[in-house]
Scaffold this motif. Structure first.
Motif, short mmCIF file in Angstrom:
data_model
loop_
_atom_site.label_atom_id
_atom_site.label_comp_id
_atom_site.label_asym_id
_atom_site.label_seq_id
_atom_site.Cartn_x
_atom_site.Cartn_y
_atom_site.Cartn_z
N TRP A 10 105.33 -10.84 14.86
CA TRP A 10 105.02 -12.27 14.90
C TRP A 10 105.02 -12.80 13.48
CZ3 TRP A 10 105.30 -15.24 18.96
CH2 TRP A 10 104.80 -16.55 18.87
N ARG A 16 99.08 -18.69 16.96
CA ARG A 16 99.34 -18.24 18.32
C ARG A 16 98.77 -19.24 19.31
NH1 ARG A 16 100.72 -12.88 19.25
NH2 ARG A 16 101.12 -13.79 21.29
N ASN A 59 106.45 -7.18 23.00
CA ASN A 59 105.66 -6.01 23.38
C ASN A 59 106.18 -5.38 24.67
OD1 ASN A 59 103.86 -5.97 21.20
ND2 ASN A 59 102.77 -7.70 22.08
N ASP A 69 100.38 -9.24 26.20
CA ASP A 69 100.84 -10.26 25.24
C ASP A 69 102.33 -10.48 25.46
OD1 ASP A 69 101.51 -11.92 23.16
OD2 ASP A 69 100.91 -10.52 21.57
N ALA A 71 104.37 -12.66 24.25
CA ALA A 71 105.05 -13.41 23.18
C ALA A 71 106.39 -12.78 22.83
CB ALA A 71 104.16 -13.45 21.95
N ASP A 88 105.25 -18.20 22.34
CA ASP A 88 104.21 -17.53 23.13
C ASP A 88 103.52 -18.52 24.07
OD1 ASP A 88 102.71 -18.99 21.30
OD2 ASP A 88 101.35 -17.35 20.83
N THR A 91 103.18 -17.42 30.08
CA THR A 91 102.47 -16.19 30.44
C THR A 91 103.39 -15.02 30.75
OG1 THR A 91 102.39 -16.91 32.74
CG2 THR A 91 100.47 -17.44 31.36
#
Length: 191
Positions: A10, A16, A59, A69, A71, A88, A91
């Motif tokens: 990131w 975030r 991830n 996560d 993102a 991000d 969901t």
């Protein structure tokens, strides 16, 4: 560019999303990945400038299709610019990837109806997002202690900004690094 595909790289200084939303994209993860890859490839073709070093960072693992996560940050080099598009907001990995696809498609629209310079200008914001590990810690940039107060952080920022600002002989890159360091420092301060 120090971005890795896993775990997510990131960009520093990029806040975030606190409460991701469900999103309305009806796409699968493989389709969303393909959409991102295709839109970036087509953007490179449309612009006449090659895309290099594409990294889709998340991830995601084969054992975990829905990581806690979701993102995604997409890194690549275009026309000499190191670009990062992090999302991000949603969901799911598929939702965040599909959002990145639409962001790239918007640049393709700019290219069709505007100029290459317009697209370069819009990518400048993405270019200001360094990959993790590529910048010094915020407290070193500001010249303060890692335990500095909000007042110390703001004071150091103002002092250094006087010299780093492009109007004072500094550069956009120096000012962006300083602003990112201030933001990271203020975020790190325990209230």
């Amino acid at each position: 560019m120090a971005a890795t595909a896993y775990p997510i790289s990131w960009p520093m200084g990029f806040a975030r999303t606190k409460h991701p939303e469900k999103g309305r994209f009806s796409t699968t993860l493989p389709a969303a990945i393909k959409n991102v890859q295709d839109s970036i490839r087509l953007f490179g073709q449309d612009s006449g400038k090659a895309i290099q070093g594409l990294v889709i960072s998340s991830n995601y693992t084969l054992g975990g299709l829905n990581p806690p996560d979701p993102a995604v940050a997409v890194y690549f080099t275009w026309d000499g610019l190191q670009v990062c598009i992090p999302v991000d907001r949603y969901t799911t990995l598929a939702g965040n990837l599909q959002a990145i696809h639409h962001i790239v498609e918007a640049r393709r629209v700019e290219l069709r109806h505007g100029t290459l310079n317009l697209v370069r200008a819009s990518f400048q914001g993405f270019a200001a997002l360094p990959a993790p590990g590529s910048a010094r810690p915020w407290h070193e940039v500001l010249g303060v202690s890692p335990a500095a107060s909000r007042a110390d952080i703001n004071s150091a920022f103002r002092s250094k900004a006087a010299a780093a600002h492009p109007d004072a002989g500094g550069s956009h890159d120096a000012m962006a690094a300083l602003t990112a360091a201030r933001d990271a420092g203020l975020k790190a301060v325990v209230s």
